[in-house]
Design a protein around this motif. Sequence first.
Motif, PDB file in Angstrom:
ATOM      1  N   LEU A  11       0.844  -1.194   0.000  1.00 15.10           N
ATOM      2  CA  LEU A  11       0.000   0.000   0.000  1.00 15.10           C
ATOM      3  C   LEU A  11       0.882   1.247   0.000  1.00 15.10           C
ATOM      4  O   LEU A  11       1.887   1.311   0.702  1.00 15.10           O
ATOM      5  CB  LEU A  11      -0.923   0.004   1.221  1.00 15.10           C
ATOM      6  N   ILE A  12       0.499   2.224  -0.802  1.00 14.90           N
ATOM      7  CA  ILE A  12       1.240   3.490  -0.872  1.00 14.90           C
ATOM      8  C   ILE A  12       0.418   4.559  -0.161  1.00 14.90           C
ATOM      9  O   ILE A  12      -0.657   4.944  -0.629  1.00 14.90           O
ATOM     10  CB  ILE A  12       1.489   3.898  -2.340  1.00 14.90           C
ATOM     11  N   ALA A  13       0.928   5.025   0.972  1.00 13.85           N
ATOM     12  CA  ALA A  13       0.176   5.984   1.795  1.00 13.85           C
ATOM     13  C   ALA A  13       0.530   7.404   1.370  1.00 13.85           C
ATOM     14  O   ALA A  13       1.048   8.195   2.162  1.00 13.85           O
ATOM     15  CB  ALA A  13       0.476   5.760   3.282  1.00 13.85           C
ATOM     16  N   ASN A  14       0.252   7.722   0.112  1.00  9.11           N
ATOM     17  CA  ASN A  14       0.590   9.036  -0.402  1.00  9.11           C
ATOM     18  C   ASN A  14      -0.229   9.303  -1.661  1.00  9.11           C
ATOM     19  O   ASN A  14      -1.105   8.506  -2.010  1.00  9.11           O
ATOM     20  CB  ASN A  14       2.091   9.140  -0.690  1.00  9.11           C
ATOM     21  N   GLU A  32       2.148  -5.871  -6.564  1.00 10.28           N
ATOM     22  CA  GLU A  32       0.923  -5.110  -6.824  1.00 10.28           C
ATOM     23  C   GLU A  32       0.885  -3.888  -5.911  1.00 10.28           C
ATOM     24  O   GLU A  32       1.266  -3.956  -4.749  1.00 10.28           O
ATOM     25  CB  GLU A  32      -0.310  -5.972  -6.552  1.00 10.28           C
ATOM     26  N   SER A  33       0.397  -2.773  -6.441  1.00 11.15           N
ATOM     27  CA  SER A  33       0.316  -1.555  -5.634  1.00 11.15           C
ATOM     28  C   SER A  33      -1.128  -1.253  -5.262  1.00 11.15           C
ATOM     29  O   SER A  33      -2.057  -1.524  -6.030  1.00 11.15           O
ATOM     30  CB  SER A  33       0.906  -0.376  -6.407  1.00 11.15           C
ATOM     31  N   VAL A  34      -1.289  -0.724  -4.070  1.00 14.00           N
ATOM     32  CA  VAL A  34      -2.600  -0.297  -3.590  1.00 14.00           C
ATOM     33  C   VAL A  34      -2.535   1.204  -3.348  1.00 14.00           C
ATOM     34  O   VAL A  34      -1.755   1.662  -2.520  1.00 14.00           O
ATOM     35  CB  VAL A  34      -2.989  -1.010  -2.276  1.00 14.00           C
ATOM     36  N   ALA A  35      -3.335   1.956  -4.084  1.00 14.55           N
ATOM     37  CA  ALA A  35      -3.415   3.401  -3.861  1.00 14.55           C
ATOM     38  C   ALA A  35      -4.480   3.681  -2.812  1.00 14.55           C
ATOM     39  O   ALA A  35      -5.439   2.917  -2.666  1.00 14.55           O
ATOM     40  CB  ALA A  35      -3.774   4.117  -5.163  1.00 14.55           C
ATOM     41  N   SER A  78      -7.171  -4.399   1.886  1.00 16.53           N
ATOM     42  CA  SER A  78      -6.615  -4.722   0.566  1.00 16.53           C
ATOM     43  C   SER A  78      -5.631  -5.890   0.618  1.00 16.53           C
ATOM     44  O   SER A  78      -5.155  -6.337  -0.418  1.00 16.53           O
ATOM     45  CB  SER A  78      -5.899  -3.485   0.003  1.00 16.53           C
ATOM     46  N   GLY A  79      -5.333  -6.363   1.808  1.00 18.38           N
ATOM     47  CA  GLY A  79      -4.393  -7.475   1.918  1.00 18.38           C
ATOM     48  C   GLY A  79      -2.951  -7.074   1.648  1.00 18.38           C
ATOM     49  O   GLY A  79      -2.118  -7.902   1.256  1.00 18.38           O
ATOM     50  N   ALA A  80      -2.625  -5.800   1.847  1.00 14.34           N
ATOM     51  CA  ALA A  80      -1.241  -5.355   1.661  1.00 14.34           C
ATOM     52  C   ALA A  80      -0.371  -5.897   2.786  1.00 14.34           C
ATOM     53  O   ALA A  80      -0.808  -6.026   3.920  1.00 14.34           O
ATOM     54  CB  ALA A  80      -1.178  -3.828   1.636  1.00 14.34           C
ATOM     55  N   GLU A  81       0.876  -6.207   2.441  1.00 15.06           N
ATOM     56  CA  GLU A  81       1.804  -6.726   3.448  1.00 15.06           C
ATOM     57  C   GLU A  81       2.747  -5.643   3.970  1.00 15.06           C
ATOM     58  O   GLU A  81       3.404  -5.833   4.991  1.00 15.06           O
ATOM     59  CB  GLU A  81       2.655  -7.854   2.837  1.00 15.06           C
ATOM     60  N   ALA A  82       2.843  -4.564   3.228  1.00 14.55           N
ATOM     61  CA  ALA A  82       3.767  -3.497   3.619  1.00 14.55           C
ATOM     62  C   ALA A  82       3.183  -2.164   3.189  1.00 14.55           C
ATOM     63  O   ALA A  82       2.293  -2.101   2.336  1.00 14.55           O
ATOM     64  CB  ALA A  82       5.135  -3.713   2.969  1.00 14.55           C
ATOM     65  N   ILE A  83       3.722  -1.078   3.797  1.00 10.87           N
ATOM     66  CA  ILE A  83       3.262   0.267   3.473  1.00 10.87           C
ATOM     67  C   ILE A  83       4.460   1.132   3.110  1.00 10.87           C
ATOM     68  O   ILE A  83       5.435   1.208   3.864  1.00 10.87           O
ATOM     69  CB  ILE A  83       2.491   0.906   4.655  1.00 10.87           C
ATOM     70  N   HIS A  84       4.384   1.773   1.934  1.00  7.20           N
ATOM     71  CA  HIS A  84       5.389   2.761   1.566  1.00  7.20           C
ATOM     72  C   HIS A  84       4.785   4.134   1.811  1.00  7.20           C
ATOM     73  O   HIS A  84       3.725   4.451   1.273  1.00  7.20           O
ATOM     74  CB  HIS A  84       5.785   2.615   0.089  1.00  7.20           C
ATOM     75  N   PRO A  85       5.462   5.001   2.606  1.00  7.30           N
ATOM     76  CA  PRO A  85       4.837   6.267   2.985  1.00  7.30           C
ATOM     77  C   PRO A  85       5.123   7.423   2.034  1.00  7.30           C
ATOM     78  O   PRO A  85       4.561   8.503   2.221  1.00  7.30           O
ATOM     79  CB  PRO A  85       5.467   6.552   4.347  1.00  7.30           C
ATOM     80  N   GLY A  86       6.009   7.248   1.046  1.00  2.90           N
ATOM     81  CA  GLY A  86       6.378   8.390   0.200  1.00  2.90           C
ATOM     82  C   GLY A  86       7.116   9.435   1.018  1.00  2.90           C
ATOM     83  O   GLY A  86       7.885   9.092   1.910  1.00  2.90           O
ATOM     84  N   GLY A 104       1.142  -5.797  12.257  1.00  7.05           N
ATOM     85  CA  GLY A 104       1.723  -6.967  11.598  1.00  7.05           C
ATOM     86  C   GLY A 104       2.181  -6.693  10.176  1.00  7.05           C
ATOM     87  O   GLY A 104       2.369  -7.611   9.383  1.00  7.05           O
ATOM     88  N   LEU A 105       2.369  -5.407   9.848  1.00  6.30           N
ATOM     89  CA  LEU A 105       2.787  -5.043   8.502  1.00  6.30           C
ATOM     90  C   LEU A 105       4.219  -4.503   8.527  1.00  6.30           C
ATOM     91  O   LEU A 105       4.737  -4.139   9.571  1.00  6.30           O
ATOM     92  CB  LEU A 105       1.856  -3.962   7.935  1.00  6.30           C
ATOM     93  N   VAL A 106       4.815  -4.429   7.355  1.00  7.81           N
ATOM     94  CA  VAL A 106       6.182  -3.904   7.239  1.00  7.81           C
ATOM     95  C   VAL A 106       6.116  -2.436   6.809  1.00  7.81           C
ATOM     96  O   VAL A 106       5.394  -2.097   5.864  1.00  7.81           O
ATOM     97  CB  VAL A 106       6.989  -4.718   6.209  1.00  7.81           C
TER      98      VAL A 106
END
Lengths: 511, 171
Positions: A11-14, A32-35, A78-86, A104-106
């Motif tokens: 997931l991209i938190a931006n 896969e990316s989640v917006a 969304s079943g994301a395993e990690a979050i990129h914060p931008g 429980g996410l990265v």
Amino acid sequence: MAQNPPFRRVLIANRGEIAVRVARGLRELGIESVAVHSDVDARCAHVLQADHAVPLGGNTAAESYLDVGKILAAARRSGAEAIHPGYGFLSENSRFVRAVHDAGLVFIGPNATAMDRLGGKKAAREEAIAAGVPVIPGTEQDEGDAALVAAAQRIGLPVMVKASAGGGGRGMRLVEREQDLAEAVAAGRREAKASFGDDRMIVERAVFPARHVEIQLIGDRHGHVVSLHERECSVQRRHQKVLEEAPSAVVDEDLRRRMGECAVALARRVGYDNAGTAEFLLDDQGRFYFLEVNTRLQVEHPVTELVTGVDLVHLQVHVAAGGRLEDLLAGKDLRPRGHAIEARLCAESPENGYIPAAGLLRLVREPEGPGIRVDSGVYTGWEVPPFYDSMLAKLVVWAPDRATACARLSQALRDTVYLGIPTNVDFVRRIVDDTAFRSARLRTDMLQLRPELAAGPQEGPEDLALAAAVLCQAVAPRSGGGGGGNGAAARSGSTAVWNDLAGFRLFEGVR
Amino acid sequence: MKIRREYVRGGKPVAVTAELVDGDRWRVRVGEAAYEFTAQALGDGGIKLAPVGQEFERSFVAHGVAAGSDYMVRVNGRTHRLTAPAGRQASSGAADGTVRAPMTGTVLDVRCKPGDRVAADQTLVVVSAMKMEHKLVAGVAGVVQSVGAKAGGTVDQGAVLVVVEPEATAP
């Protein structure tokens, strides 16, 4: 680096250009990316780019991209395993990092402890001193006039005499001659007393004129930290960077190595384990002083990518998944090659005090060609919302040398079309074409010293421009470009008498 | 086939006409000056225009769009926002006493109320957009007639926020 994807879905938190850029990097890694998006951003470029999208609701940053609960819920859903914060938003919020971990996410960024130790300016300054990194020499407290004068003599002139309660330049004086010291302290005290009700003063070495030079770092979870060298970001307006480049024209191999070693020492000291940037001021004697650490991916990261050949988003993802830098960077020559310059293209009017401009982009044409990279978050028909940052896109060029990179950037700016709202494109081009920039005579206050660069030419439009305007209306198939259909097109269009051009289209068939 | 527009340049209206000669050749008049161009649509909202008559004179790509009552054109690396004389509007702090929102944003603070006597350049409203604050000042000294802004509310670009009745100036 072609291994199994470290994550299946991230997931991209931006939003905007950085979310587009991260999504692109993820796709290259087979992830896969989640917006996520606010209500007004439902059709923002990053939502179109991503594989999945989760609405957050709301419009202000607080209601959407800053809402930790909503972001974590979107990740779970969304079943994301990690979050990129931008960058910006939650990217440097250690409570968010801990919440991501607890869910429980990265978190694709540094660990929360390292972030805390480098997050505040004061904390970071203490860590820097402990790591042996030079900071701006100065007194920490006021022990009377005599002590301040003695400190100034010890630090070496010129010095800045500042009110410790500080702010707005009041009580602040540049002192270049020893005989002016006592008077500056006395006058500063009077001003500080009047302004802040507190007459305590401090003395700091005046780093002036200064350049802004920063070191890109990448660390892994196994204690390794690597410097990816400097970027120079001296062209700033109101403390916001306008142009960034790598390498710096004034950093030689020895200075590069010493700054890199300082930045790495500081990062290792706090167990830093992802991408980050140590910022320094560089004076005209070649001395550098630590400012702060940005514990995230920077806006200007592309210039480093272009000169080193690494993909920082790929690296961030790999090290977050536990990858080792010695494997990820094995066999790579990381020495800077050629020259890269980035221009931040913003919806704002430098000619009118940098006033930001929301509204409909009726026509967008971004430049292309050899050595040109555009990280964009907009398109024709997109209505720039008033709630977030005013940056539309980053125009980045690479060339074998700085002079060619300047010429390439100038031409790319000439070919850049954003019509419908004011932008800083012409302003940036005026800077790039200025002899000070071409000859790399850069300093952090250069735009304040040269207000004519923001003001622009004072004469009215040339005949060519007026002729072009009328001919565009006569022959262009559709005045107004796209007209995105998010409501604003119709709204603004209804007031535009110029849109009534249907008859002129007949003439296209005549030829 | 003829098209005529008027734009403001240097504070004065300039008439610009384009008349189709034949094919893609146009005779263009800008005020007193006369030119001839070929102009072809490019399909992306832009045109290619080249001066006729002088061989090897540089040609240009131009893009233009209507933006509200203005017309924006980009040519030769510069963007121009052209205003029609009729479309000249009071901007924020204009001399007619109407203070408008310069951009869509949120009202942070309203520092006047109807009946207040205000000085020219006095801050009347503070608006925030894109993380930046903007102080909107009175263009003239006078008395506040009406206030159309409320702290915390959002305003559209061009919305009238405050109307100041200018003080009668001594002759």
